[in-house]
Design an enzyme around this catalytic site. Structure first.
Site, PDB file in Angstrom:
ATOM      1  N   ASP A 132       1.919   8.853  -6.398  1.00  0.00           N
ATOM      2  CA  ASP A 132       1.926  10.319  -6.342  1.00  0.00           C
ATOM      3  C   ASP A 132       2.135  10.847  -4.927  1.00  0.00           C
ATOM      4  OD1 ASP A 132      -0.605   9.178  -5.898  1.00  0.00           O
ATOM      5  OD2 ASP A 132      -1.676  10.974  -6.490  1.00  0.00           O
ATOM      6  N   HIS A 174       1.207   5.007  -2.457  1.00  0.00           N
ATOM      7  CA  HIS A 174       0.701   5.801  -3.583  1.00  0.00           C
ATOM      8  C   HIS A 174       1.890   6.394  -4.361  1.00  0.00           C
ATOM      9  CE1 HIS A 174      -3.613   6.027  -2.272  1.00  0.00           C
ATOM     10  NE2 HIS A 174      -3.047   5.636  -1.141  1.00  0.00           N
ATOM     11  N   GLU A 214     -10.456   3.786   7.374  1.00  0.00           N
ATOM     12  CA  GLU A 214      -9.255   4.565   7.718  1.00  0.00           C
ATOM     13  C   GLU A 214      -9.723   5.687   8.651  1.00  0.00           C
ATOM     14  OE1 GLU A 214      -7.503   6.647   4.383  1.00  0.00           O
ATOM     15  OE2 GLU A 214      -5.602   6.980   5.435  1.00  0.00           O
ATOM     16  N   ASP A 238       2.392   4.237   2.607  1.00  0.00           N
ATOM     17  CA  ASP A 238       1.255   5.015   2.099  1.00  0.00           C
ATOM     18  C   ASP A 238       1.702   6.211   1.233  1.00  0.00           C
ATOM     19  OD1 ASP A 238      -1.418   5.504   1.720  1.00  0.00           O
ATOM     20  OD2 ASP A 238      -1.804   6.304   3.710  1.00  0.00           O
ATOM     21  N   ASP A 239       2.250   7.253   1.851  1.00  0.00           N
ATOM     22  CA  ASP A 239       2.656   8.462   1.106  1.00  0.00           C
ATOM     23  C   ASP A 239       3.943   9.032   1.702  1.00  0.00           C
ATOM     24  OD1 ASP A 239       0.088   9.098  -0.643  1.00  0.00           O
ATOM     25  OD2 ASP A 239      -0.625   8.557   1.354  1.00  0.00           O
ATOM     26  N   HIS A 273      -6.009   0.124   5.019  1.00  0.00           N
ATOM     27  CA  HIS A 273      -6.083   0.635   6.403  1.00  0.00           C
ATOM     28  C   HIS A 273      -7.015  -0.243   7.256  1.00  0.00           C
ATOM     29  CE1 HIS A 273      -3.835   4.226   5.165  1.00  0.00           C
ATOM     30  NE2 HIS A 273      -4.602   4.211   4.082  1.00  0.00           N
ATOM     31  N   HIS A 316       0.847  -1.210   0.000  1.00  0.00           N
ATOM     32  CA  HIS A 316       0.000   0.000   0.000  1.00  0.00           C
ATOM     33  C   HIS A 316       0.878   1.255   0.000  1.00  0.00           C
ATOM     34  CE1 HIS A 316      -3.997   1.987   1.208  1.00  0.00           C
ATOM     35  NE2 HIS A 316      -3.121   2.970   1.060  1.00  0.00           N
ATOM     36  N   GLY A 358      -9.184   8.214  -1.774  1.00  0.00           N
ATOM     37  CA  GLY A 358      -9.770   9.543  -1.620  1.00  0.00           C
ATOM     38  C   GLY A 358     -10.450   9.720  -0.285  1.00  0.00           C
ATOM     39  N   HIS A 366      -9.872   1.440   0.066  1.00  0.00           N
ATOM     40  CA  HIS A 366      -9.593   2.231   1.279  1.00  0.00           C
ATOM     41  C   HIS A 366     -10.886   2.255   2.095  1.00  0.00           C
ATOM     42  CE1 HIS A 366      -6.134   3.865  -0.874  1.00  0.00           C
ATOM     43  NE2 HIS A 366      -5.754   4.495   0.217  1.00  0.00           N
TER      44      HIS A 366
HETATM   45  O1  LIG Z   1      -4.292   7.528   2.982  1.00  0.00           O
HETATM   46  C1  LIG Z   1      -4.998   7.824   1.991  1.00  0.00           C
HETATM   47  N1  LIG Z   1      -6.346   7.701   2.058  1.00  0.00           N
HETATM   48  C2  LIG Z   1      -7.175   8.000   1.030  1.00  0.00           C
HETATM   49  N2  LIG Z   1      -6.726   8.457  -0.149  1.00  0.00           N
HETATM   50  C3  LIG Z   1      -5.381   8.618  -0.276  1.00  0.00           C
HETATM   51  C4  LIG Z   1      -4.482   8.319   0.754  1.00  0.00           C
HETATM   52  N3  LIG Z   1      -3.243   8.593   0.302  1.00  0.00           N
HETATM   53  C5  LIG Z   1      -3.364   9.055  -0.953  1.00  0.00           C
HETATM   54  N4  LIG Z   1      -4.659   9.078  -1.308  1.00  0.00           N
HETATM   55  C6  LIG Z   1      -5.258   9.542  -2.574  1.00  0.00           C
HETATM   56  O2  LIG Z   1      -5.041   8.574  -3.575  1.00  0.00           O
HETATM   57  C7  LIG Z   1      -4.717   9.252  -4.782  1.00  0.00           C
HETATM   58  C8  LIG Z   1      -4.120   8.311  -5.796  1.00  0.00           C
HETATM   59  O3  LIG Z   1      -2.873   7.863  -5.429  1.00  0.00           O
HETATM   60  C9  LIG Z   1      -3.862  10.402  -4.302  1.00  0.00           C
HETATM   61  O4  LIG Z   1      -3.763  11.413  -5.277  1.00  0.00           O
HETATM   62  C10 LIG Z   1      -4.623  10.836  -3.077  1.00  0.00           C
HETATM   63  O5  LIG Z   1      -5.696  11.710  -3.446  1.00  0.00           O
END
Ligand SMILES: O=c1[nH]cnc2c1ncn2[C@@H]1O[C@H](CO)[C@@H](O)[C@H]1O
Length: 363
Positions: free
Chosen positions: A23, A21, A220, A299-300, A241, A19, A188, A217
């Site tokens: 971006d 992303h 979360e 995640d990010d 999550h 998991h 999202g 998702h």
């Molecule tokens: O933790 C999260 N929860 C929900 N959406 C997320 C999370 N991290 C990122 N994104 C969303 O997923 C899109 C595509 O990768 C991202 O651009 C962001 O808007």
């Protein structure tokens, strides 16, 4: 985060990440570089300043956290070279963390500037479609796989607030199944829109019909009912999550019995406000005690200024995770990957070998 500076490597063995992303995992240097090449002015010109802008420093809300993407997505979106580059660099970064198999997710629509309505990030209409975005990412990942000797697969995201994109997403999953796209996701802002719109439901039905793997998702920041819907209506095979599943003990027990996989992201869960900032109260501690099936993920990492090592060291330091548990969860992660059965088996065996374990040693 402060801990980032003192982070140490607590599990220096091959790992699986399910998991993350794309971006949310871009190098700040790359954002600055691409902005300069494209002649786009940013509010910062050094890595330090730009990092400060992109990073969530204190526990926030999911909505605030999602706002961070607007700081830099317009730099990368619509640019072929940049999209290929972030995919390639992502694989390099994961290889450096000791990841041998990764599933990386993104919204093709968020990186496009044509065939997408509305065009995201205030871009002018151009000629880069979601379809071509997927091809560029596939290429960057494939080049990275060769260069860094890891396996990288991708998951395409539907976005909660854009149900009209979802059928297009599942069509891309079908079209690029042979090129490394292994599943569909729904990402999202779960807090804004709890029940999945018909657009998402139809896309997930089509995914199931065509053998496209499914993760969602859910739970979360949203309630356990979102998890229930993900499993029962969207036929999710994994939950992104899923922390709030614990609010519904009947559902939780049922998911434990089904061996449902939870994609847990410890650092993320603190900074998005999904979980109590006190890590000693984290839901993954309950998952561990119950021998649930889960992974540890970043995640990010761009927005959390983190690495996978930080998630592992946090689990060790504040949640009592041991080397044995790290091995168990990685084997579970490999078993829950969206690879075809034969490749999955090979991956699991690779871990058994790396961990010095004989296959099928039960925990
Ligand atoms: O933790 C999260 N929860 C929900 N959406 C997320 C999370 N991290 C990122 N994104 C969303 O997923 C899109 C595509 O990768 C991202 O651009 C962001 O808007």
């Amino acid at each position: 985060m402060a801990e980032h500076l003192t982070e140490h490597i607590v599990f220096n063995k091959p790992k699986i990440e399910l998991h993350v992303h794309l971006d949310g995992a871009i190098r700040v240097e790359t954002i600055l570089d691409v902005a300069e090449r494209r002649g786009i002015t940013l509010p910062a010109c050094t890595v330090k300043e730009m990092t400060h802008i992109c990073v969530v420093h204190q526990p926030a809300t999911l909505t605030e956290f999602l706002g961070k993407f607007t700081e830099y997505m317009h730099i990368i979106a619509g640019d072929r070279e940049a999209i290929k580059r972030i995919a390639y660099e992502f694989v390099e970064d994961k290889a450096k963390e000791g990841v041998i198999y990764v599933e990386v997710r993104y919204s093709p629509h968020f990186l496009a500037n044509t065939d997408v309505e509305p065009i995201p990030w205030n871009q002018k209409e151009g000629d880069l479609s979601p379809d071509e975005v997927v091809r560029l990412v596939n290429q960057g990942l494939a080049d990275g796989e060769k260069a860094f000797n890891i396996i990288a697969r991708s998951i395409l995201c539907c976005m909660r607030h854009m149900p009209s994109w979802s059928m297009g997403v599942v069509e891309l999953c079908k079209k690029y199944k042979k090129d490394g796209v292994v599943a569909i996701d729904l990402a999202g802002d779960e807090s804004l829109n709890c029940e999945a719109y018909p657009g998402h439901r139809m896309a997930y039905e089509e995914a199931e019909r065509c053998g496209v793997h499914r993760t969602v998702h859910a739970g979360e920041v949203g309630p356990a009912s979102v998890v229930k819907e993900a499993v029962e209506v969207l036929k999710a095979e994994r939950i992104g999550h899923g922390y709030n599943t614990l609010e519904d003990q009947v559902l939780y027990k049922q998911l434990l019995e089904q061996n449902m996989h939870f994609e847990v992201c410890p650092i993320s869960s603190k900074l998005t406000g999904a979980c109590d900032p006190d890590f000693t109260k984290h839901p993954v501690i309950t998952f561990r005690k119950d021998k649930a099936n889960y992974s540890l993920n970043t995640d990010d990492p761009l927005i959390f200024n983190s690495t996978l090592h930080l998630d592992y060291s946090t689990a060790q330091k504040y949640m009592g995770f041991t080397e044995e548990e790290f091995k168990r969860l990685n084997i579970n992660s490999a078993n829950s990957s969206f690879l075809p059965e034969k490749e999955k088996k090979d991956l699991v065996n690779k871990l058994y070998e790396a961990y010095g374990m004989v296959e099928n040693t039960g925990f």
